[in-house]
Design a protein around this motif. Structure first.
Motif, PDB file in Angstrom:
ATOM      1  N   ILE A  48      42.885 -11.055  -9.393  1.00  0.00           N
ATOM      2  CA  ILE A  48      41.974  -9.914  -9.213  1.00  0.00           C
ATOM      3  C   ILE A  48      41.009  -9.879 -10.398  1.00  0.00           C
ATOM      4  O   ILE A  48      41.438  -9.812 -11.554  1.00  0.00           O
ATOM      5  CB  ILE A  48      42.744  -8.578  -9.135  1.00  0.00           C
ATOM      6  N   THR A  49      39.704  -9.932 -10.132  1.00  0.00           N
ATOM      7  CA  THR A  49      38.711  -9.980 -11.215  1.00  0.00           C
ATOM      8  C   THR A  49      37.667  -8.872 -11.138  1.00  0.00           C
ATOM      9  O   THR A  49      36.942  -8.640 -12.103  1.00  0.00           O
ATOM     10  CB  THR A  49      37.973 -11.338 -11.194  1.00  0.00           C
ATOM     11  N   VAL A  50      37.553  -8.173  -9.995  1.00  0.00           N
ATOM     12  CA  VAL A  50      36.534  -7.143  -9.840  1.00  0.00           C
ATOM     13  C   VAL A  50      37.027  -5.838 -10.475  1.00  0.00           C
ATOM     14  O   VAL A  50      38.110  -5.356 -10.131  1.00  0.00           O
ATOM     15  CB  VAL A  50      36.197  -6.899  -8.349  1.00  0.00           C
ATOM     16  N   PRO A  51      36.252  -5.233 -11.394  1.00  0.00           N
ATOM     17  CA  PRO A  51      36.672  -3.967 -12.030  1.00  0.00           C
ATOM     18  C   PRO A  51      36.871  -2.866 -10.996  1.00  0.00           C
ATOM     19  O   PRO A  51      36.084  -2.754 -10.051  1.00  0.00           O
ATOM     20  CB  PRO A  51      35.500  -3.629 -12.964  1.00  0.00           C
ATOM     21  N   CYS A  52      37.915  -2.065 -11.167  1.00  0.00           N
ATOM     22  CA  CYS A  52      38.189  -0.997 -10.200  1.00  0.00           C
ATOM     23  C   CYS A  52      37.064   0.030 -10.181  1.00  0.00           C
ATOM     24  O   CYS A  52      36.860   0.724  -9.184  1.00  0.00           O
ATOM     25  CB  CYS A  52      39.517  -0.323 -10.504  1.00  0.00           C
ATOM     26  N   SER A  53      36.284   0.131 -11.259  1.00  0.00           N
ATOM     27  CA  SER A  53      35.178   1.085 -11.312  1.00  0.00           C
ATOM     28  C   SER A  53      34.036   0.707 -10.376  1.00  0.00           C
ATOM     29  O   SER A  53      33.162   1.515 -10.092  1.00  0.00           O
ATOM     30  CB  SER A  53      34.643   1.197 -12.745  1.00  0.00           C
ATOM     31  N   GLU A  54      34.049  -0.537  -9.884  1.00  0.00           N
ATOM     32  CA  GLU A  54      32.975  -0.997  -9.003  1.00  0.00           C
ATOM     33  C   GLU A  54      33.386  -1.041  -7.534  1.00  0.00           C
ATOM     34  O   GLU A  54      32.625  -1.472  -6.678  1.00  0.00           O
ATOM     35  CB  GLU A  54      32.515  -2.397  -9.441  1.00  0.00           C
ATOM     36  N   VAL A  55      34.617  -0.625  -7.245  1.00  0.00           N
ATOM     37  CA  VAL A  55      35.130  -0.701  -5.877  1.00  0.00           C
ATOM     38  C   VAL A  55      35.446   0.699  -5.362  1.00  0.00           C
ATOM     39  O   VAL A  55      35.970   1.525  -6.100  1.00  0.00           O
ATOM     40  CB  VAL A  55      36.411  -1.570  -5.815  1.00  0.00           C
ATOM     41  N   GLU A  56      35.127   0.948  -4.093  1.00  0.00           N
ATOM     42  CA  GLU A  56      35.429   2.248  -3.497  1.00  0.00           C
ATOM     43  C   GLU A  56      36.752   2.170  -2.750  1.00  0.00           C
ATOM     44  O   GLU A  56      37.009   1.236  -1.997  1.00  0.00           O
ATOM     45  CB  GLU A  56      34.321   2.675  -2.528  1.00  0.00           C
ATOM     46  N   ASP A  84      32.407 -10.530  -0.800  1.00  0.00           N
ATOM     47  CA  ASP A  84      31.710 -11.750  -1.213  1.00  0.00           C
ATOM     48  C   ASP A  84      32.618 -12.530  -2.169  1.00  0.00           C
ATOM     49  O   ASP A  84      32.980 -12.037  -3.236  1.00  0.00           O
ATOM     50  CB  ASP A  84      30.391 -11.353  -1.906  1.00  0.00           C
ATOM     51  N   ALA A  85      33.010 -13.724  -1.771  1.00  0.00           N
ATOM     52  CA  ALA A  85      33.947 -14.534  -2.570  1.00  0.00           C
ATOM     53  C   ALA A  85      33.402 -14.832  -3.964  1.00  0.00           C
ATOM     54  O   ALA A  85      34.146 -14.894  -4.943  1.00  0.00           O
ATOM     55  CB  ALA A  85      34.252 -15.833  -1.845  1.00  0.00           C
ATOM     56  N   SER A  86      32.075 -14.985  -4.044  1.00  0.00           N
ATOM     57  CA  SER A  86      31.460 -15.295  -5.345  1.00  0.00           C
ATOM     58  C   SER A  86      31.556 -14.123  -6.308  1.00  0.00           C
ATOM     59  O   SER A  86      31.500 -14.297  -7.521  1.00  0.00           O
ATOM     60  CB  SER A  86      29.996 -15.695  -5.139  1.00  0.00           C
ATOM     61  N   ALA A  87      31.679 -12.907  -5.751  1.00  0.00           N
ATOM     62  CA  ALA A  87      31.764 -11.712  -6.600  1.00  0.00           C
ATOM     63  C   ALA A  87      33.165 -11.502  -7.153  1.00  0.00           C
ATOM     64  O   ALA A  87      33.376 -10.665  -8.024  1.00  0.00           O
ATOM     65  CB  ALA A  87      31.331 -10.486  -5.816  1.00  0.00           C
ATOM     66  N   GLY A  88      34.143 -12.256  -6.646  1.00  0.00           N
ATOM     67  CA  GLY A  88      35.512 -12.117  -7.107  1.00  0.00           C
ATOM     68  C   GLY A  88      36.358 -11.318  -6.140  1.00  0.00           C
ATOM     69  O   GLY A  88      35.882 -10.818  -5.125  1.00  0.00           O
ATOM     70  N   LYS A  89      37.617 -11.198  -6.481  1.00  0.00           N
ATOM     71  CA  LYS A  89      38.575 -10.513  -5.624  1.00  0.00           C
ATOM     72  C   LYS A  89      38.905  -9.139  -6.203  1.00  0.00           C
ATOM     73  O   LYS A  89      39.101  -8.998  -7.406  1.00  0.00           O
ATOM     74  CB  LYS A  89      39.847 -11.364  -5.511  1.00  0.00           C
ATOM     75  N   ALA A  90      38.980  -8.115  -5.329  1.00  0.00           N
ATOM     76  CA  ALA A  90      39.283  -6.748  -5.763  1.00  0.00           C
ATOM     77  C   ALA A  90      40.704  -6.375  -5.367  1.00  0.00           C
ATOM     78  O   ALA A  90      41.235  -6.879  -4.375  1.00  0.00           O
ATOM     79  CB  ALA A  90      38.293  -5.766  -5.142  1.00  0.00           C
ATOM     80  N   ALA A  91      41.320  -5.498  -6.138  1.00  0.00           N
ATOM     81  CA  ALA A  91      42.679  -5.037  -5.829  1.00  0.00           C
ATOM     82  C   ALA A  91      42.674  -4.197  -4.554  1.00  0.00           C
ATOM     83  O   ALA A  91      41.680  -3.553  -4.228  1.00  0.00           O
ATOM     84  CB  ALA A  91      43.215  -4.209  -6.997  1.00  0.00           C
ATOM     85  N   GLN A  92      43.803  -4.207  -3.852  1.00  0.00           N
ATOM     86  CA  GLN A  92      43.911  -3.430  -2.610  1.00  0.00           C
ATOM     87  C   GLN A  92      44.277  -1.972  -2.868  1.00  0.00           C
ATOM     88  O   GLN A  92      44.138  -1.133  -1.988  1.00  0.00           O
ATOM     89  CB  GLN A  92      44.947  -4.074  -1.691  1.00  0.00           C
ATOM     90  N   SER A  93      44.772  -1.666  -4.057  1.00  0.00           N
ATOM     91  CA  SER A  93      45.076  -0.277  -4.411  1.00  0.00           C
ATOM     92  C   SER A  93      44.890  -0.102  -5.913  1.00  0.00           C
ATOM     93  O   SER A  93      44.932  -1.071  -6.665  1.00  0.00           O
ATOM     94  CB  SER A  93      46.506   0.092  -4.017  1.00  0.00           C
ATOM     95  N   VAL A  94      44.667   1.138  -6.323  1.00  0.00           N
ATOM     96  CA  VAL A  94      44.510   1.433  -7.752  1.00  0.00           C
ATOM     97  C   VAL A  94      45.324   2.661  -8.109  1.00  0.00           C
ATOM     98  O   VAL A  94      45.569   3.525  -7.270  1.00  0.00           O
ATOM     99  CB  VAL A  94      43.025   1.691  -8.138  1.00  0.00           C
ATOM    100  N   LEU A  95      45.769   2.731  -9.354  1.00  0.00           N
ATOM    101  CA  LEU A  95      46.543   3.877  -9.814  1.00  0.00           C
ATOM    102  C   LEU A  95      45.579   4.932 -10.347  1.00  0.00           C
ATOM    103  O   LEU A  95      45.441   5.118 -11.543  1.00  0.00           O
ATOM    104  CB  LEU A  95      47.535   3.466 -10.899  1.00  0.00           C
TER     105      LEU A  95
END
Length: 568
Positions: free
Chosen positions: A486-494, A510-521
């Motif tokens: 996981i490389t995408v900051p949680c602050s950039e994901v809704e 977008d694969a080039s943008a990196g992978k985001a987590a499926q959940s956040v605390l």
């Protein structure tokens, strides 16, 4: 300049005058705001007081004695503040109806007495070796006898009255289905003041007087703690569900969970070969301590081989990940035909989780069991640790507790005198997220850059502030985010409410943008930062005015208000 045209300069206020003016303005602002306690109907508080009148309450002083007050120059403000109790401060938009009651007496980690938040020069004889106590408990109502909303309001008022009376600190979550609480008290420094241990026993009786359901409650008292383990305030928070799993009650009623086993019974069942033990806590808790001692052979001459129940970590960031983990085919295959043992910190998370597991796989497993009272009860029953290894992460000021140290790690980073490293814990996956050296302290409130869960960071790396250094933030990631890339900051994901699920499907990203987590605390998800910036920008008029060509401009455009109303 002549005297007629000369402008009179304002006299510069002294530091003392500026502080007095600031205090006056604060008081005026607080008076204008709607107090969170003022929004409660008076009838609720009157009903709560009636419960207190129905029995002979043991008087526990809650305000500072006149002797202490006289040392402060005879100012009565401190005592008047104690009578009020509530700060008028809210806990944010997620908990607008929460109650906040300040504790009048508390201690710093250096042993200094704080009276209403200020260091007081009290005689040492009155604060000689003060101790704090904690009580951890939860209680669900009967399935058919849930509290109605009015009853919940009365209970909240009742708890706030007790908090003022008993000088409590901590957190209480109140719902129609019951209560989940961590409460603290400290020895009162007055001549006739009650001890912390006595105070919390009185509180247990207060609750039993309110509702007979508390007669069944397992109150876990932890006494003789350092005085700084006492919370400085008590938060009474109304919630829909005591532990949020995102599971409907009809699908998993807490009263239909697994068989409750006492610590010694649970210990014996951990020895069984055809069993698995599921850690119902979050992964960041599991990395510093777990039940897998039953899998280890103590004799160094023998090879390590599987003995007893197999430890399973679902690797969750939060409770809502449990249903997703259980739905996987590999999970069901691992649990099939096994005795399923479950555990958590104090027992409450197992209630809903075990009920859901029974509903989903009840016929496919050889029974579902849970540790009554959680790890807290187990470590009391087994002072040497038993099959437990490492530390028990707790949600109070102890921070993390091991079998030999009930006071916990909380406070400043320092090595305790005479404390030996426990070699049997050397292979636990607890290490600094930056330098990867062995480390098991959650200090400095460091959060994972990509999902927001707490991360372990050693004192040396913490001094370098990698989370504040551009380009270094990616180092500050939890083990799960590293494992899942996981490389995408949680602050950039809704995310959906309560950070349960990434709104944008992983396949659409977008694969080039990196992978985001499926959940956040995090409450509300990682997009909260962006919304905050938008709200801030909307308070300022756009400097380009009518010449601004950006339709999505975040700044305020008075001329566009009409367009918005007609378009909507």
């Amino acid at each position: 300049m002549t005297d007629d045209t000369e402008v009179k300069r304002k006299r510069r206020l002294s530091k003392k005058e500026r502080k007095a003016l600031k205090k006056q303005r604060t008081n005026n602002n607080n008076a204008q705001k709607v107090s969170i306690t003022a929004t409660k109907p008076e009838a609720d508080e009157e009903a709560a007081i009636d419960y207190l009148k129905n029995y002979e309450a043991i008087e526990v002083p809650t305000k500072v004695s006149s002797e202490i007050n006289n040392k402060k120059g005879g100012n009565n403000t401190a005592n008047e503040d104690l009578e009020g109790g509530s700060t008028g401060k809210t806990l944010g938009k997620w908990f607008p109806n929460a109650l906040l009651v300040k504790s009048s007496i508390s201690f710093t980690n250096t042993g200094q007495l704080l009276v209403n938040g200020k260091v007081d020069g009290i005689d040492e004889s009155k604060t000689k070796n003060p101790r704090a106590s904690l009580v951890l408990f939860y209680q669900y109502t009967e399935k058919t006898k849930k509290w109605n909303p009015e009853r919940v309001k009365i209970l909240m008022s009742y708890l706030s009255i007790i908090a003022k009376k008993r000088n409590l600190g901590g957190r209480i979550r109140v719902a129609q289905e019951g209560v989940n609480a961590t409460l603290s008290a400290v020895d009162m420094p007055t001549k006739d003041g009650a001890s912390a241990a006595e105070t919390l026993r009185y509180v247990a009786q207060d609750l039993k007087n309110f509702d007979p359901v508390f007669e069944e409650t397992d109150f876990k008292f932890i006494d003789d703690l350092s005085p700084d383990r006492h919370f400085k305030e008590l938060r009474v928070i109304p919630v829909e569900e005591l532990v949020f799993y995102g599971i409907r009650e009809e699908d998993a009623a807490c009263q239909e969970g697994g068989v409750h086993l006492k610590a010694k019974e649970y210990h014996e069942m951990l020895k069984e070969e055809n069993a698995v033990v599921i850690d119902v806590r979050n992964h960041y808790e599991a990395v510093i301590g777990r039940f897998d001692g039953q899998e280890k052979v103590d004799d160094p001459k023998k090879k390590l081989e599987h003995k007893g129940a197999e430890y399973i970590d679902p690797k969750m960031r939060k409770s809502t990940d449990f249903t997703q983990w259980l739905s996987k085919d590999e999970t069901k295959e691992k649990l099939k035909d096994k005795k399923v043992l479950m555990f958590c910190t104090g027992g409450i998370r197992c209630e809903r989780a075990s009920a859901f597991l029974k509903k989903e796989m009840g016929d496919e497993v050889d029974g579902v069991y849970q540790l009554q009272g959680g790890i807290e009860r187990y470590l009391k029953a087994f002072p040497d640790g038993g099959f437990w290894r490492g530390k028990n992460f707790v949600f109070d000021k102890r921070e993390a507790v091991s079998a030999e140290d009930k006071d916990g790690d909380g406070g400043v980073v320092k090595k305790k005198k005479g404390k030996k490293d426990n070699k049997k814990d050397d292979d636990l996956p607890a290490k600094c997220c930056v330098c990867e050296k062995k480390w098991d302290r959650y200090v400095g409130k460091k959060k994972c850059f990509t999902c927001g869960v707490p991360v372990l960071m050693c004192s040396i790396c913490m001094s370098k502030k990698p989370d504040k250094t551009k380009g270094m933030e990616i180092k500050v990631r939890c083990p799960l985010c590293i494992e899942e890339n996981i490389t995408v900051p949680c602050s950039e994901v809704e995310f959906t409410d309560n950070g349960v699920k990434n709104k944008k499907n992983q396949d659409e990203q977008d694969a080039s943008a990196g992978k985001a987590a499926q959940s956040v605390l995090k409450w509300g998800g990682g997009h909260a930062k962006k919304k905050k910036l938008q709200r801030k920008a909307q308070r300022r008029i756009c400097q380009f005015g009518t010449e601004c060509v950006r339709k999505d401009c975040m700044f305020y455009h008075p001329e566009r208000q009409g367009e918005k109303s007609t378009s909507s």
